[in-house]
Design an enzyme around this catalytic site. Structure first.
Site, mmCIF file in Angstrom:
data_model
loop_
_atom_site.group_PDB
_atom_site.id
_atom_site.type_symbol
_atom_site.label_atom_id
_atom_site.label_comp_id
_atom_site.label_asym_id
_atom_site.label_seq_id
_atom_site.Cartn_x
_atom_site.Cartn_y
_atom_site.Cartn_z
ATOM 1 C CB CYS A 76 -27.586 45.336 36.006
ATOM 2 S SG CYS A 76 -26.439 44.275 35.840
HETATM 3 O O1 LIG Z 1 -25.917 45.037 39.294
HETATM 4 S S1 LIG Z 1 -24.370 43.428 39.196
HETATM 5 O O2 LIG Z 1 -25.254 42.297 39.174
HETATM 6 O O3 LIG Z 1 -23.960 44.075 37.935
HETATM 7 S S2 LIG Z 1 -24.042 43.506 41.032
#
Ligand SMILES: O=S(=O)([O-])[S-]
Length: 280
Positions: A240
């Site tokens: 992510c």
């Molecule tokens: O993408 S995140 O959830 O690590 S901020």
């Protein structure tokens, strides 16, 4: 395909544990329940009886160029000693936001080969919804001596390893960010977009809002991932922005029996390097 982790003689609880089952084991001296909330106020408002508090930022290195990589083994040894872990401890992690921070703790434990851990499915939301009692007084951990080593390096993957494997048919990249981040419409890095060939399934799609953010039905999830081209015979990488949302998708992948690795550098690293290919 990996077999989903099941309760075994060595494991007091399954990988994904329901609130009612945990409640029955609260008195087990080998259990250490750790609340890793997004909002630290949530711990003081009420936690699972006996749970200790862990600030989620302690699970990240915090330093450029890899702020979301795991801390080094010295820092992890100090952290887990402070929390009172021994090799026999069965850790149960949960949070107040659907599993990202709890899963980040479990991903870290897998990395260092800690043998026993579980996720409280749905976290404090599901615990409360089940009508189970919460405790408001904080619990203080009893320190131990814990030596962390990277015993399972295949739990994670580096940017260079991903770069080398791009285009391989057997590799699936599960981007757990929002569709807007995936398309490069939002973000704060030098370059926006996604890793070529990555597919997008936002982490929240693996949760069931009707069931207090528990993980969605496994068959349904496997089908949905299959339609995206992620199948159980592939090597799956998930990421992510900072390997918090994707720690949860890593956990979901583990529960489904996928061979899955977390890219902890995530977009914090990929989007800031000049030598990483990007698609929009
Ligand atoms: O993408 S995140 O959830 O690590 S901020």
């Amino acid at each position: 395909m990996r077999t989903p982790q099941q309760s075994s003689e060595a494991n007091i609880l399954p990988l994904i544990v329901e609130p009612e089952t945990l409640q029955e084991h609260l008195d087990d001296p080998q259990l250490l329940i750790i609340d890793v909330p997004k909002d630290s106020g949530s711990y003081t408002q009420g936690h699972v009886p006996g749970a200790i508090f862990l600030e989620s930022r302690r699970l990240m290195n915090g330093q450029a160029p890899l702020p979301s990589e795991a801390p080094d083994v010295a820092a992890l040894s100090a952290l887990f000693s402070e929390l009172g872990l021994t090799r026999d401890t069965h850790v149960v992690a949960y949070d107040d936001e659907g599993g990202g921070f709890a899963a980040r703790l479990l991903w870290t434990l897998e990395l260092i080969g800690h043998p026993r851990y579980s996720y409280l499915n749905g976290g404090i939301h599901a615990w409360r919804a089940a009508g189970l009692a919460v405790q408001t007084e904080p619990n203080t951990p009893t320190p131990s001596t814990y030596h962390a080593e990277i015993l399972n390096p295949e739990t994670r993957i580096t940017a260079d390893e991903i770069k080398e494997r791009l285009g391989e048919k057997n590799l699936a990249i599960w981007d757990a960010r929002s569709p807007a981040e995936y398309r490069g419409e939002t973000g704060q890095n030098k370059r926006l977009g996604h890793i070529p060939g990555a597919v997008n399934m936002e982490w929240t799609r693996a949760m069931d809002p009707e069931r207090n953010l528990r993980i969605r039905g496994y068959a349904e999830l496997v089908n949905e991932l299959d339609t995206l081209g992620i199948t159980q015979d592939m090597d799956v990488v998930t990421h992510c922005q900072g390997h918090h949302r994707s720690a949860f998708t890593w956990l979901v992948g583990r529960a489904l029996g996928f061979n899955i690795r977390g890219y902890a550098g995530s977009w914090n690293e990929w989007g800031n390097r000049d030598d990483t290919p990007v698609e929009t």
